[in-house]
Design a protein around this motif. Structure first.
Motif, mmCIF file in Angstrom:
data_model
loop_
_atom_site.group_PDB
_atom_site.id
_atom_site.type_symbol
_atom_site.label_atom_id
_atom_site.label_comp_id
_atom_site.label_asym_id
_atom_site.label_seq_id
_atom_site.Cartn_x
_atom_site.Cartn_y
_atom_site.Cartn_z
ATOM 1 N N ASP A 239 0.836 -1.199 0.000
ATOM 2 C CA ASP A 239 0.000 0.000 0.000
ATOM 3 C C ASP A 239 0.871 1.249 0.000
ATOM 4 N N GLU A 240 1.649 1.405 -1.057
ATOM 5 C CA GLU A 240 2.528 2.573 -1.159
ATOM 6 C C GLU A 240 1.724 3.868 -1.225
ATOM 7 N N GLY A 241 0.529 3.835 -1.799
ATOM 8 C CA GLY A 241 -0.270 5.035 -1.980
ATOM 9 C C GLY A 241 -0.594 5.793 -0.711
ATOM 10 N N VAL A 242 -0.673 5.091 0.411
ATOM 11 C CA VAL A 242 -1.005 5.746 1.672
ATOM 12 C C VAL A 242 0.078 6.746 2.087
ATOM 13 N N HIS A 243 1.279 6.603 1.542
ATOM 14 C CA HIS A 243 2.385 7.512 1.859
ATOM 15 C C HIS A 243 2.559 8.613 0.812
ATOM 16 N N ARG A 244 1.606 8.758 -0.095
ATOM 17 C CA ARG A 244 1.753 9.713 -1.193
ATOM 18 C C ARG A 244 0.585 10.696 -1.211
ATOM 19 N N LYS A 245 0.869 11.927 -1.573
ATOM 20 C CA LYS A 245 -0.198 12.927 -1.691
ATOM 21 C C LYS A 245 -1.203 12.541 -2.765
ATOM 22 N N ASP A 246 -0.737 11.906 -3.846
ATOM 23 C CA ASP A 246 -1.643 11.558 -4.946
ATOM 24 C C ASP A 246 -2.217 10.140 -4.835
ATOM 25 N N TRP A 247 -1.849 9.404 -3.825
ATOM 26 C CA TRP A 247 -2.326 8.045 -3.553
ATOM 27 C C TRP A 247 -1.991 7.051 -4.665
ATOM 28 N N ARG A 248 -1.025 7.376 -5.535
ATOM 29 C CA ARG A 248 -0.653 6.431 -6.587
ATOM 30 C C ARG A 248 -0.124 5.157 -5.940
ATOM 31 N N PRO A 249 -0.614 4.006 -6.353
ATOM 32 C CA PRO A 249 -0.136 2.757 -5.765
ATOM 33 C C PRO A 249 1.290 2.429 -6.207
ATOM 34 N N LEU A 250 1.838 1.390 -5.619
ATOM 35 C CA LEU A 250 3.145 0.893 -6.028
ATOM 36 C C LEU A 250 3.125 0.728 -7.545
ATOM 37 N N THR A 251 4.145 1.238 -8.223
ATOM 38 C CA THR A 251 4.155 1.248 -9.677
ATOM 39 C C THR A 251 5.437 0.626 -10.210
ATOM 40 N N LEU A 252 5.259 -0.297 -11.151
ATOM 41 C CA LEU A 252 6.357 -0.920 -11.864
ATOM 42 C C LEU A 252 6.208 -0.576 -13.339
ATOM 43 N N VAL A 253 7.309 -0.423 -14.041
ATOM 44 C CA VAL A 253 7.279 -0.128 -15.473
ATOM 45 C C VAL A 253 8.253 -1.055 -16.197
ATOM 46 N N ARG A 254 8.034 -1.203 -17.500
ATOM 47 C CA ARG A 254 8.919 -2.034 -18.320
ATOM 48 C C ARG A 254 8.779 -1.641 -19.776
ATOM 49 N N GLN A 255 9.784 -1.958 -20.535
ATOM 50 C CA GLN A 255 9.695 -1.898 -21.987
ATOM 51 C C GLN A 255 9.123 -3.236 -22.435
ATOM 52 N N PRO A 256 8.389 -3.288 -23.570
ATOM 53 C CA PRO A 256 7.927 -4.601 -24.040
ATOM 54 C C PRO A 256 9.112 -5.570 -24.107
ATOM 55 N N ASP A 257 8.914 -6.752 -23.628
ATOM 56 C CA ASP A 257 9.930 -7.811 -23.556
ATOM 57 C C ASP A 257 11.033 -7.532 -22.542
ATOM 58 N N GLY A 258 10.922 -6.466 -21.762
ATOM 59 C CA GLY A 258 11.938 -6.155 -20.760
ATOM 60 C C GLY A 258 11.478 -6.537 -19.365
ATOM 61 N N PRO A 259 12.377 -6.423 -18.391
ATOM 62 C CA PRO A 259 12.023 -6.742 -17.005
ATOM 63 C C PRO A 259 11.259 -5.580 -16.358
ATOM 64 N N TRP A 260 10.486 -5.899 -15.351
ATOM 65 C CA TRP A 260 9.799 -4.877 -14.567
ATOM 66 C C TRP A 260 10.806 -4.171 -13.668
ATOM 67 N N THR A 261 10.652 -2.851 -13.521
ATOM 68 C CA THR A 261 11.474 -2.079 -12.593
ATOM 69 C C THR A 261 10.559 -1.185 -11.769
ATOM 70 N N TYR A 262 10.999 -0.869 -10.587
ATOM 71 C CA TYR A 262 10.235 -0.028 -9.663
ATOM 72 C C TYR A 262 10.309 1.431 -10.107
ATOM 73 N N LEU A 263 9.166 2.109 -10.143
ATOM 74 C CA LEU A 263 9.098 3.540 -10.446
ATOM 75 C C LEU A 263 8.843 4.269 -9.136
ATOM 76 N N ALA A 264 9.885 4.864 -8.604
ATOM 77 C CA ALA A 264 9.770 5.559 -7.322
ATOM 78 C C ALA A 264 8.993 6.861 -7.496
ATOM 79 N N PRO A 265 8.207 7.223 -6.482
ATOM 80 C CA PRO A 265 7.513 8.512 -6.547
ATOM 81 C C PRO A 265 8.520 9.650 -6.378
#
Length: 181
Positions: A147-173
Motif C-alpha cells: 500500500d505505497e499510496g497511503v504515503h503519497r499525496k496523490d495516492w498512486r499505488p506501487l508502480t512498476l514499469v517495463r519496456q515490451p519484452d523487458g524486465p519490470w522495474t520499480y518507479l519511485a515517486p
C-alpha cells in the motif's frame, strides 16, 4: 524513496500481483471509443501461463471480431486492464497496448472457459484472441501488505514499469510527493 524501496523485491511484487490477478479471475478492460470517451467492459482473461508468470509479460483474452472492443483496438491499441480481488482487498492495474493475435496464436491461446461464447472453440468464425502487452503495473493489496499510496499525496499505488519484452522495474515517486505520518 519509501523505506525499503532500494531493496524492493520486484520479482516478488510481480508474483504477488499475478496471485492477485488469479484471485480476481475477471478484469475490466478500458479502451478509447471513437467519440473520445472511455469504454469499459468485463473480460475473462486466460490464466497466466508458465512462460508469462510471474513475469506478467502478456495477458490473453477472447473477443468477437465484430465487437466494439475489437474495432476500438484496431483504431487505438492503448488499453487499461483492472483486476479487483475483493477477498484480498487488492487491485492490479495494467496499462499497455493490445495486439490482435494471428490464427495460429489464437488457436494456441484458446481457453476452454470461453466455449459458451464460441461454440466451435477456436474455429468459431468470429473468435479473436487479443493480447495485452503491459508496460505499466500498479498494485495494492491488503493480503500482501502492499500500500505505497497511503504515503503519497496523490495516492498512486506501487508502480512498476517495463519496456515490451523487458524486465519490470520499480518507479519511485518523486521525493516531494511522499508523506510520512
Amino acid at each position: 524513496l519509501l523505506p525499503g524501496a532500494l531493496c524492493m523485491d520486484v520479482d516478488g511484487m510481480v508474483l504477488e500481483a499475478a496471485e492477485t490477478m488469479a484471485s480476481a479471475q475477471m478484469a475490466s478492460l478500458s479502451t478509447l471509443a471513437p467519440d473520445g470517451s472511455i469504454d469499459a467492459r468485463m473480460v475473462y482473461p486466460a490464466e497466466l501461463d508458465n512462460s508469462s508468470s510471474p513475469k506478467i509479460s502478456f495477458i490473453n483474452f477472447a473477443t468477437t471480431n465484430k465487437s466494439r472492443k475489437y474495432a476500438e483496438v484496431l483504431a487505438n491499441p492503448a488499453a487499461t486492464m483492472l483486476y479487483y480481488d475483493k477477498g484480498g482487498k487488492g487491485q492490479v492495474i495494467l496499462k499497455g497496448k493490445i495486439e490482435i493475435c494471428n490464427a495460429s496464436e489464437a488457436t494456441k491461446g484458446w481457453n476452454d472457459v470461453w466455449l459458451p461464447f464460441y461454440p466451435d472453440g477456436p474455429k468459431t468464425s468470429f473468435y479473436a484472441l487479443l493480447r495485452l502487452i503491459p508496460t505499466r503495473l500498479e498494485f495494492s493489496s491488503d493480503r500482501f501488505g502492499v500500500d505505497e499510496g497511503v504515503h503519497r499525496k496523490d495516492w498512486r499505488p506501487l508502480t512498476l514499469v517495463r519496456q515490451p519484452d523487458g524486465p519490470w522495474t520499480y518507479l519511485a515517486p518523486p521525493q516531494a510527493e511522499i508523506v510520512y505520518s
